[in-house]
Design an enzyme around this catalytic site. Structure first.
Site, PDB file in Angstrom:
ATOM      1  N   LYS A  78       3.585 -17.627  -5.322  1.00 32.96           N
ATOM      2  CA  LYS A  78       2.673 -18.562  -6.000  1.00 32.96           C
ATOM      3  C   LYS A  78       3.362 -19.269  -7.147  1.00 32.96           C
ATOM      4  O   LYS A  78       3.016 -20.370  -7.519  1.00 32.96           O
ATOM      5  CB  LYS A  78       1.502 -17.800  -6.646  1.00 32.96           C
ATOM      6  CG  LYS A  78       0.676 -16.982  -5.761  1.00 32.96           C
ATOM      7  CD  LYS A  78      -0.304 -16.165  -6.616  1.00 32.96           C
ATOM      8  CE  LYS A  78      -0.619 -14.867  -5.936  1.00 32.96           C
ATOM      9  NZ  LYS A  78      -1.433 -13.938  -6.659  1.00 32.96           N
TER      10      LYS A  78
ATOM     11  N   LYS B 234       9.424  -9.655 -13.538  1.00 37.23           N
ATOM     12  CA  LYS B 234       8.447 -10.369 -14.371  1.00 37.23           C
ATOM     13  C   LYS B 234       8.886 -10.416 -15.826  1.00 37.23           C
ATOM     14  O   LYS B 234       8.654 -11.400 -16.522  1.00 37.23           O
ATOM     15  CB  LYS B 234       7.064  -9.725 -14.250  1.00 37.23           C
ATOM     16  CG  LYS B 234       6.401 -10.052 -12.927  1.00 37.23           C
ATOM     17  CD  LYS B 234       4.905  -9.911 -12.998  1.00 37.23           C
ATOM     18  CE  LYS B 234       4.283 -10.313 -11.669  1.00 37.23           C
ATOM     19  NZ  LYS B 234       2.890  -9.886 -11.527  1.00 37.23           N
TER      20      LYS B 234
ATOM     21  N   LYS C 270      11.255 -14.364  -1.561  1.00 42.02           N
ATOM     22  CA  LYS C 270       9.911 -14.314  -0.958  1.00 42.02           C
ATOM     23  C   LYS C 270       9.098 -15.565  -1.346  1.00 42.02           C
ATOM     24  O   LYS C 270       9.323 -16.134  -2.419  1.00 42.02           O
ATOM     25  CB  LYS C 270       9.248 -12.996  -1.365  1.00 42.02           C
ATOM     26  CG  LYS C 270       8.067 -13.091  -2.248  1.00 42.02           C
ATOM     27  CD  LYS C 270       7.443 -11.796  -2.648  1.00 42.02           C
ATOM     28  CE  LYS C 270       6.814 -12.082  -4.007  1.00 42.02           C
ATOM     29  NZ  LYS C 270       5.875 -11.164  -4.523  1.00 42.02           N
TER      30      LYS C 270
HETATM   31  P1  TYM Z   1      -0.419 -10.271  -5.289  1.00 38.34           P
HETATM   32  O1  TYM Z   1      -1.653 -10.866  -5.874  1.00 38.34           O
HETATM   33  O2  TYM Z   1       0.888 -10.706  -5.805  1.00 38.34           O
HETATM   34  O3  TYM Z   1      -0.406 -10.493  -3.731  1.00 38.34           O
HETATM   35  C1  TYM Z   1      -1.530 -10.172  -2.931  1.00 38.34           C
HETATM   36  C2  TYM Z   1      -1.081  -9.644  -1.578  1.00 38.34           C
HETATM   37  O4  TYM Z   1      -0.268 -10.612  -0.910  1.00 38.34           O
HETATM   38  C3  TYM Z   1       0.956 -10.016  -0.495  1.00 38.34           C
HETATM   39  N1  TYM Z   1       2.034 -11.021  -0.550  1.00 38.34           N
HETATM   40  C4  TYM Z   1       2.846 -11.307   0.476  1.00 38.34           C
HETATM   41  N2  TYM Z   1       2.933 -10.801   1.716  1.00 38.34           N
HETATM   42  C5  TYM Z   1       3.890 -11.325   2.540  1.00 38.34           C
HETATM   43  N3  TYM Z   1       4.754 -12.288   2.153  1.00 38.34           N
HETATM   44  C6  TYM Z   1       4.715 -12.826   0.918  1.00 38.34           C
HETATM   45  N4  TYM Z   1       5.549 -13.802   0.567  1.00 38.34           N
HETATM   46  C7  TYM Z   1       3.721 -12.320   0.004  1.00 38.34           C
HETATM   47  N5  TYM Z   1       3.392 -12.611  -1.290  1.00 38.34           N
HETATM   48  C8  TYM Z   1       2.363 -11.804  -1.608  1.00 38.34           C
HETATM   49  C9  TYM Z   1       1.195  -8.887  -1.505  1.00 38.34           C
HETATM   50  O5  TYM Z   1       2.060  -7.907  -0.985  1.00 38.34           O
HETATM   51  C10 TYM Z   1      -0.218  -8.378  -1.712  1.00 38.34           C
HETATM   52  O6  TYM Z   1      -0.567  -7.470  -0.694  1.00 38.34           O
HETATM   53  N6  TYM Z   1      -0.150  -5.803  -7.466  1.00 38.34           N
HETATM   54  C11 TYM Z   1      -0.821  -6.549  -6.421  1.00 38.34           C
HETATM   55  C12 TYM Z   1      -2.323  -6.587  -6.555  1.00 38.34           C
HETATM   56  C13 TYM Z   1      -2.981  -5.248  -6.661  1.00 38.34           C
HETATM   57  C14 TYM Z   1      -3.202  -4.351  -5.586  1.00 38.34           C
HETATM   58  C15 TYM Z   1      -3.879  -3.237  -6.162  1.00 38.34           C
HETATM   59  C16 TYM Z   1      -2.868  -4.368  -4.235  1.00 38.34           C
HETATM   60  C17 TYM Z   1      -3.515  -4.705  -7.784  1.00 38.34           C
HETATM   61  N7  TYM Z   1      -4.063  -3.498  -7.473  1.00 38.34           N
HETATM   62  C18 TYM Z   1      -4.242  -2.135  -5.396  1.00 38.34           C
HETATM   63  C19 TYM Z   1      -3.231  -3.259  -3.466  1.00 38.34           C
HETATM   64  C20 TYM Z   1      -3.899  -2.171  -4.047  1.00 38.34           C
HETATM   65  C21 TYM Z   1      -0.338  -7.992  -6.487  1.00 38.34           C
HETATM   66  O7  TYM Z   1       0.056  -8.474  -7.514  1.00 38.34           O
HETATM   67  O8  TYM Z   1      -0.509  -8.673  -5.346  1.00 38.34           O
END
Ligand code: TYM
Length: 334
Positions: free
Chosen positions: A200, A115, A197
Site C-alpha cells: 500500500k 517500519k 512485495k
Molecule cells: P496488512 O493490513 O498489512 O495486510 C492485510 C493482509 O494482506 C496480506 N498482504 C499480502 N498478501 C499477499 N501479497 C501481498 N503483497 C500482501 N500484502 C499484504 C497480509 O499478509 C495480511 O494478511 N499485522 C497485520 C494485521 C493484523 C492481523 C492481526 C492479521 C493485525 N492483527 C491478527 C491477522 C491476525 C497487517 O498489518 O496486515
C-alpha cells in the site's frame, strides 16, 4: 463460539489504499473459508496508529474497509466483522501479554526493522510491541487458524511462542493457532520491482494495483509491468516479473502455474498481460459494484458495526476474564 466449528481470526489495517496483494493474499481466502469456520474479521485500527494517521482519514478508511469486507462476500450475519477499537479486551490482553514477551523476541521482528527504517522520526513503543497486540487479537478468540499473506508468518510464530509460554505457566488457557496461506497469492510482488512485495505504501503508483483502481488503470499497470527477456510464459526463478503475473492470473482464475503455462504456451508477453488485466478486472468489477451499493445503505452498515462489536466483545471477554484470573487479578465483586 456459536457452535462446534473451529475458530478463524484475521485482520487488516485501514491504512493506505488496499492492494490486490491484500485481496489475493488474505480477503479472498477469508471468503472461501468462511463457511467452514466460526470467523472473526477485524479492522485493526489500533494497529494503524503505530504510524501517524490523519484522524478523519483513518475513520473514513476504517469504515470503507469494513464495507469492503462485506462487499467481498463476508456475510455479517455469519461472520463477526468489527473494529478492534470497539472491543477493549484487545488492548487489555495485549498489556498482559507484553509481560510475557521478551525484548529479544521483538528485536528479531523484520517488519519492525522495516517500519522503523521507513518512519525513523517516529519509532514509538507501539510500533515495537505491535506483534503483541496482534497476538492478543488472535488468542482472545481461541483461534485455530489465521489466514494471512506470507509476510505475516513471523508474527504468527511469535503469537504461538507467547501462547505456549503462557500455557506452560498457567495450564491450557490458549488455543495454539496455525497460520493459513493460500495455495496461490500468498505473496504478490510489486509490478515494477518484482523482488519487493506489492505494498500500500509504495511510492511508485505503477507498482501496485489498488482494489479501487478503474479497469483502465489496471490495464495500464499490467501493460507496464516489468517482464523479463526469455520471451516465454514460463514460471521460473529467472523470470520474477513474469512469475508474479502468473501468480496474479492464477489466483484470480483459480489456476495453478502449470495450468497457466499450458494455456499461454506459444503466446507472447503482450497477449498475456492483456489476459492478466482482464482476469484482475473480472475480480474487481463485482467488488466495486457491491461496495457502491453498500455505501448507500448507511443504516445497514451502522447496524453491522454495533451488533458485531457486541458479539466480538462477548467472545473476547470470556478469554480475558480467564487470563486475568490466572495471572492473579482480584475477582470482581458483583
Ligand atoms: P496488512 O493490513 O498489512 O495486510 C492485510 C493482509 O494482506 C496480506 N498482504 C499480502 N498478501 C499477499 N501479497 C501481498 N503483497 C500482501 N500484502 C499484504 C497480509 O499478509 C495480511 O494478511 N499485522 C497485520 C494485521 C493484523 C492481523 C492481526 C492479521 C493485525 N492483527 C491478527 C491477522 C491476525 C497487517 O498489518 O496486515
Amino acid at each position: 463460539m456459536l457452535d462446534n466449528r473451529k475458530v478463524l481470526f484475521s485482520g487488516m489495517q485501514a491504512t493506505g489504499n488496499l492492494t490486490l496483494g491484500n485481496y489475493l493474499g488474505a480477503l479472498k481466502n477469508w471468503v472461501s473459508l468462511s463457511d467452514e469456520y466460526d470467523c472473526f474479521y477485524c479492522v485493526v485500527d489500533e494497529h494503524s496508529i503505530t504510524v501517524r494517521q490523519d484522524p478523519g482519514v483513518l475513520r473514513k478508511r476504517a469504515r470503507a474497509l469494513l464495507t469492503l469486507y462485506i462487499g467481498a462476500g463476508l456475510d455479517p450475519e455469519k461472520n463477526c466483522l468489527y473494529y478492534q477499537s470497539h472491543v477493549s479486551a484487545h488492548a487489555e490482553l495485549a498489556w498482559i501479554l507484553n509481560c510475557f514477551t521478551y525484548m529479544g523476541e521483538l528485536n528479531r521482528m523484520t517488519q519492525f526493522k522495516d517500519k522503523a527504517e521507513k518512519h525513523s522520526d517516529n519509532i514509538n513503543a507501539g510500533l515495537y510491541t505491535y506483534p503483541v497486540l496482534m497476538a492478543a487479537d488472535i488468542l482472545l478468540f481461541q483461534s485455530d487458524i489465521v489466514p494471512v499473506g506470507s509476510d505475516q508468518k513471523q508474527h504468527i510464530e511469535i503469537t504461538r511462542d507467547i501462547a505456549e509460554r503462557f500455557n506452560n505457566l498457567y495450564g491450557d488457557v490458549f488455543t495454539i493457532p496455525e497460520p493459513y496461506f493460500g495455495k496461490t497469492g500468498a505473496r504478490i510482488m510489486s509490478l515494477q520491482e518484482p523482488e519487493k512485495k506489492m505494498s500500500k505504501s509504495d511510492e511508485n503508483p505503477n507498482a501496485s494495483i489498488y482494489l479501487m483502481d478503474s479497469p483502465d488503470d489496471v490495464l495500464r499497470k499490467c501493460k507496464r509491468a516489468v517482464t523479463d527477456s526469455i520471451g516465454e510464459i514460463r514460471y521460473c526463478e529467472e523470470q520474477p516479473g513474469l512469475r508474479n503475473l502468473i501468480d496474479i492470473y492464477g489466483a484470480c482464475m483459480e489456476k495453478s502455474p502449470a495450468e497457466v503455462e499450458k494455456e499461454f504456451a506459444g503466446k507472447g508477453y503482450g497477449d498475456f498481460k492483456l489476459a492478466v488485466a482482464e482476469a484482475v478486472n473480472s475480480v474487481l468489477r463485482p467488488l466495486h459494484e457491491e461496495v457502491a451499493r453498500l455505501e448507500k445503505d448507511k443504516a445497514y452498515i451502522d447496524s453491522v458495526i454495533k451488533n458485531n462489536a457486541e458479539r466480538a466483545a462477548y467472545a473476547a471477554n470470556k478469554t480475558l476474564r480467564k487470563v486475568q484470573k490466572k495471572v492473579g487479578f482480584p475477582e470482581r465483586v458483583r
